[in-house]
Design a protein around this motif. Structure first.
Motif, short mmCIF file in Angstrom:
data_model
loop_
_atom_site.label_atom_id
_atom_site.label_comp_id
_atom_site.label_asym_id
_atom_site.label_seq_id
_atom_site.Cartn_x
_atom_site.Cartn_y
_atom_site.Cartn_z
N TYR A 44 0.99 -1.13 -0.08
CA TYR A 44 0.07 -0.23 0.21
C TYR A 44 0.86 1.44 0.15
N LEU A 45 0.23 2.32 -0.33
CA LEU A 45 0.98 3.71 -0.24
C LEU A 45 0.75 4.49 1.13
N ARG A 46 1.86 4.98 1.80
CA ARG A 46 1.59 5.56 2.82
C ARG A 46 0.90 7.23 2.41
N PRO A 47 0.37 7.79 3.15
CA PRO A 47 -0.19 9.10 2.76
C PRO A 47 1.06 9.96 2.33
N SER A 48 1.93 10.08 2.54
CA SER A 48 3.27 10.69 1.95
C SER A 48 3.53 10.32 0.66
N GLU A 49 3.31 8.92 0.42
CA GLU A 49 3.75 8.78 -0.65
C GLU A 49 2.65 8.67 -1.89
N SER A 50 1.21 8.96 -1.29
CA SER A 50 0.16 9.02 -2.19
C SER A 50 0.39 10.41 -2.55
N PHE A 51 0.78 11.61 -1.60
CA PHE A 51 0.96 12.96 -1.80
C PHE A 51 1.93 12.96 -2.96
N TYR A 52 2.90 12.41 -3.04
CA TYR A 52 4.22 12.43 -4.18
C TYR A 52 3.66 11.81 -5.47
N MET A 53 2.74 10.83 -5.25
CA MET A 53 1.92 10.49 -6.49
C MET A 53 1.15 11.52 -7.16
N PHE A 54 0.32 12.06 -6.39
CA PHE A 54 -0.52 13.32 -6.69
C PHE A 54 0.21 14.49 -7.32
N LEU A 55 1.38 14.89 -6.65
CA LEU A 55 2.31 15.92 -7.20
C LEU A 55 2.75 15.39 -8.46
N MET A 56 3.44 14.04 -8.79
CA MET A 56 3.77 13.65 -9.86
C MET A 56 2.80 13.88 -11.09
N LEU A 57 1.65 13.31 -10.67
CA LEU A 57 0.24 13.27 -11.87
C LEU A 57 -0.08 14.94 -12.14
N SER A 58 0.09 15.66 -11.20
CA SER A 58 -0.33 17.10 -11.45
C SER A 58 0.98 17.83 -12.07
#
Length: 285
Positions: free
Chosen positions: A53-67
């Motif tokens: 699973y992704l930790r919240p911090s890793e999920s944020f980085y994925m959102f930043l990358m997608l943005s």
């Protein structure tokens, strides 16, 4: 009243834009690119075992990358849709017939631009299910999503207006497209280059403040950062990067404020010039 608001150019462009098979193919390619980047990020984080699973911090980085990727795709796709709006009519020798209709210059420019923005907006809406994945793991608030999508639309309208203007003043579509992509390279690449160059110059020259110490204030570097779409995404979503930019430039002002002012003013200028230049060789009755 409704007759005055009716825009035949817009209705025609919308029908042609959404009925073409290449529009559907472009949308699928766009979504596939986002899925590939998201799947690649997930595999890297989970060590390519496909579980975990992704930790919240890793999920944020994925959102930043997608943005960042989505902003780059907007800067890449928008010129291709708008740079040939007027010049293609001129190449097909249909522009004169279009100008001889009762449609005003503003209606023609507005119809061409709005049809392109509508298609791009449809792409953004179609990408929402991909963005919703990050909410499964946390780390991203709905307000951040709404904020970044708002600046997507601002950027799209500005880039589209630049493409419409260059398509209006040039005779060939390829020339307008190359020039528009050059403008995007300047906004995305050269502004970042000038930002770092300005910071280096400030450090090497050692500007002195009132107390005799080196002053980190650099309005020019701040300006280059404030009109860069990538810097906007990074500093808007990450407070740490926003603080870092403040420390480097010495200006404690969110860059989304000058970004919004600059891009709205640029949009108004491009649309005004497009309307003025569309019938530049026609005599007024």
């Amino acid at each position: 009243m409704l007759q005055k608001l009716y825009n035949p150019v817009l209705m025609k462009e919308l029908k042609l834009r959404f009925r073409f098979f290449k529009s559907i193919t472009g949308m699928l390619t766009y979504l596939a690119a986002l899925l590939i980047f998201m799947a690649g990020f997930f595999l890297i984080v989970t060590n390519f075992n496909g579980s975990g699973y992704l930790r919240p911090s890793e999920s944020f980085y994925m959102f930043l990358m997608l943005s960042i990727i989505q902003m780059a795709l907007i800067l890449f796709i928008t010129p291709g849709l708008t740079a040939g709006s007027i010049s293609s009519e001129r190449e097909k020798q249909t522009l004169n017939m279009l100008l001889m209709t009762t449609q005003s210059s503003w209606q023609i420019v507005f119809g061409k631009l709005t049809s392109c923005i509508a298609f791009l907006g449809f792409l953004l809406i179609a990408a929402l299910p991909i963005y919703s994945v990050v909410f499964l793991f946390g780390g991203v608030s709905p307000m951040q999503l709404l904020t970044i999508f708002f600046f997507y639309f601002v950027t799209m309208i500005t880039v589209g207006s630049i493409g419409i203007f260059l398509s209006t003043i040039t005779k060939r579509t390829i020339t307008a497209m190359i020039t528009t992509y050059g403008a995007m390279v300047f906004l995305a690449g050269f502004t970042a280059f000038f930002f770092f160059v300005t910071l280096i110059i400030n450090e090497t020259t050692g500007f002195l403040g009132a107390g005799g110490a080196a002053s980190p204030t650099s309005p020019i570097a701040y300006f280059w950062a404030s009109i860069n779409p990538g810097a906007l995404v990074l500093t808007t979503l990450s407070s740490d990067l926003s603080i870092g930019l403040t420390e480097m430039t010495g200006i404690d002002l969110p860059i989304w404020i000058p970004y919004l002012i600059f891009y709205v003013a640029l949009t108004a200028l491009m649309l005004f010039l497009s309307v003025k230049k569309l019938r530049v060789n026609m005599k007024r009755g």
